[in-house]
Design a protein around this motif. Structure first.
Motif, mmCIF file in Angstrom:
data_model
loop_
_atom_site.group_PDB
_atom_site.id
_atom_site.type_symbol
_atom_site.label_atom_id
_atom_site.label_comp_id
_atom_site.label_asym_id
_atom_site.label_seq_id
_atom_site.Cartn_x
_atom_site.Cartn_y
_atom_site.Cartn_z
ATOM 1 N N PRO A 157 -68.504 -108.849 -72.832
ATOM 2 C CA PRO A 157 -69.610 -108.114 -72.254
ATOM 3 C C PRO A 157 -70.466 -107.452 -73.612
ATOM 4 N N VAL A 158 -71.499 -107.081 -73.081
ATOM 5 C CA VAL A 158 -72.752 -106.613 -73.966
ATOM 6 C C VAL A 158 -73.263 -105.037 -73.610
ATOM 7 N N GLY A 159 -73.071 -104.432 -74.663
ATOM 8 C CA GLY A 159 -73.050 -102.857 -74.249
ATOM 9 C C GLY A 159 -73.589 -102.124 -75.437
ATOM 10 N N VAL A 160 -74.103 -100.857 -75.366
ATOM 11 C CA VAL A 160 -74.522 -99.884 -76.379
ATOM 12 C C VAL A 160 -74.138 -98.486 -76.027
ATOM 13 N N LEU A 194 -74.631 -98.053 -71.659
ATOM 14 C CA LEU A 194 -75.372 -99.346 -70.891
ATOM 15 C C LEU A 194 -74.467 -100.484 -71.206
ATOM 16 N N LEU A 195 -73.815 -100.819 -70.182
ATOM 17 C CA LEU A 195 -72.858 -102.041 -70.163
ATOM 18 C C LEU A 195 -73.264 -103.295 -69.420
ATOM 19 N N THR A 196 -73.448 -104.604 -69.744
ATOM 20 C CA THR A 196 -73.713 -105.766 -68.936
ATOM 21 C C THR A 196 -72.996 -106.916 -69.358
ATOM 22 N N PRO A 197 -72.801 -107.647 -68.398
ATOM 23 C CA PRO A 197 -72.209 -109.146 -68.812
ATOM 24 C C PRO A 197 -72.757 -109.974 -69.930
ATOM 25 N N ASP A 198 -71.879 -110.744 -70.411
ATOM 26 C CA ASP A 198 -72.489 -111.589 -71.451
ATOM 27 C C ASP A 198 -73.198 -112.840 -70.861
ATOM 28 N N GLY A 199 -74.313 -113.043 -71.082
ATOM 29 C CA GLY A 199 -74.871 -114.250 -70.313
ATOM 30 C C GLY A 199 -75.500 -114.042 -68.901
ATOM 31 N N GLN A 200 -75.911 -112.591 -68.618
ATOM 32 C CA GLN A 200 -76.494 -112.111 -67.473
ATOM 33 C C GLN A 200 -77.639 -113.027 -67.149
ATOM 34 N N GLU A 222 -80.979 -109.204 -56.875
ATOM 35 C CA GLU A 222 -81.341 -107.884 -57.407
ATOM 36 C C GLU A 222 -80.016 -107.140 -57.274
ATOM 37 N N ALA A 223 -79.626 -107.097 -56.271
ATOM 38 C CA ALA A 223 -78.627 -106.125 -55.860
ATOM 39 C C ALA A 223 -77.286 -106.338 -56.529
ATOM 40 N N HIS A 224 -76.984 -107.877 -56.657
ATOM 41 C CA HIS A 224 -75.884 -108.372 -57.422
ATOM 42 C C HIS A 224 -76.184 -107.809 -58.768
ATOM 43 N N ALA A 225 -77.419 -108.246 -59.317
ATOM 44 C CA ALA A 225 -77.693 -107.723 -60.798
ATOM 45 C C ALA A 225 -77.267 -106.185 -60.887
ATOM 46 N N LEU A 226 -77.767 -105.423 -59.992
ATOM 47 C CA LEU A 226 -77.537 -104.017 -60.195
ATOM 48 C C LEU A 226 -75.991 -103.446 -60.350
ATOM 49 N N ARG A 227 -75.200 -104.471 -59.480
ATOM 50 C CA ARG A 227 -73.740 -104.213 -59.575
ATOM 51 C C ARG A 227 -73.120 -104.945 -60.800
ATOM 52 N N GLN A 228 -73.721 -105.558 -61.533
ATOM 53 C CA GLN A 228 -73.350 -106.294 -62.873
ATOM 54 C C GLN A 228 -73.709 -105.409 -64.113
ATOM 55 N N MET A 229 -73.668 -103.989 -63.883
ATOM 56 C CA MET A 229 -74.199 -103.268 -65.121
ATOM 57 C C MET A 229 -73.347 -102.035 -64.866
ATOM 58 N N VAL A 230 -73.573 -101.116 -65.987
ATOM 59 C CA VAL A 230 -72.999 -99.525 -65.939
ATOM 60 C C VAL A 230 -74.044 -98.946 -66.719
ATOM 61 N N ALA A 231 -74.707 -98.113 -66.304
ATOM 62 C CA ALA A 231 -75.812 -97.412 -66.973
ATOM 63 C C ALA A 231 -75.678 -95.778 -66.552
ATOM 64 N N TYR A 232 -75.508 -94.913 -67.469
ATOM 65 C CA TYR A 232 -75.469 -93.507 -67.438
ATOM 66 C C TYR A 232 -75.743 -92.762 -68.476
ATOM 67 N N SER A 233 -76.335 -91.338 -68.157
ATOM 68 C CA SER A 233 -76.610 -90.635 -69.451
ATOM 69 C C SER A 233 -76.246 -89.176 -68.948
ATOM 70 N N GLY A 234 -76.159 -88.284 -70.020
ATOM 71 C CA GLY A 234 -75.848 -86.891 -69.836
ATOM 72 C C GLY A 234 -75.699 -86.007 -70.829
ATOM 73 N N HIS A 235 -75.190 -84.945 -70.626
ATOM 74 C CA HIS A 235 -74.889 -84.078 -71.892
ATOM 75 C C HIS A 235 -73.376 -83.777 -71.903
ATOM 76 N N TYR A 236 -72.775 -84.225 -73.105
ATOM 77 C CA TYR A 236 -71.443 -84.302 -73.501
ATOM 78 C C TYR A 236 -70.807 -82.951 -74.378
ATOM 79 N N ARG A 237 -69.700 -82.818 -74.116
ATOM 80 C CA ARG A 237 -68.821 -81.845 -74.985
ATOM 81 C C ARG A 237 -67.736 -82.385 -75.553
#
Length: 145
Positions: free
Chosen positions: A34-37, A49-55, A64-79
């Motif tokens: 997988p590819v991610g940062v 942000l996480l995605t499959p390798d070779g997406q 497009e719906a499949h592509a959206l399911r093939q990722m994780v992306a979120y942000s927020g404040h952490y403690r």
């Protein structure tokens, strides 16, 4: 928080799998490479942000719906919570039900590697099974260009 390890920085994903809490089975939703940062700022903001390798790019035939399911992306404040937890209050996400929730993670920092294990939960990637996410990261500054 002086006793907490410094997890701040930019991290590159090296592995990711989901482990079924009941069966122990491993699921690799984004394949073997997988590819991610992950960006953890000292001011308390994180982004992942996480995605499959070779997406493949989505085609106009409805993938497009499949592509959206093939990722994780979120942000927020952490403690940080001693000795080895961080909890993100999500304010933006690819999966809207996460917005406003706390996403808890346990971590282990070893020099330039960061191992993260999520709390048990369900995920939009796999349905109703209770899983933990197991992720390994390497500090971007340690990755050869």
């Amino acid at each position: 928080m002086t006793d907490m390890p410094d997890i701040c920085g930019v991290w590159r994903l090296t592995s990711y799998y989901l482990k079924n809490v009941d069966t122990g089975d491993r699921i690799y939703p984004f394949g073997a490479h997988p590819v991610g940062v992950l960006i953890l700022l000292p001011q308390g903001r994180m982004t992942a942000l996480l995605t499959p390798d070779g997406q493949q790019p989505p085609s106009p035939d409805g993938t497009e719906a499949h592509a959206l399911r093939q990722m994780v992306a979120y942000s927020g404040h952490y403690r940080l919570e001693p000795p080895n937890r961080f909890i993100t209050t999500v304010d933006v996400a690819w999966y809207h039900p996460w917005v406003g929730t706390d996403q808890a993670r346990n971590f282990a920092l070893h020099d330039d590697t960061l191992d993260i294990i999520s709390d048990p939960s369900t995920t939009p990637l796999t349905g109703d099974a209770v899983l933990v996410g197991v992720l390994a990261w390497v500090r971007e500054s340690a990755v050869a260009s």
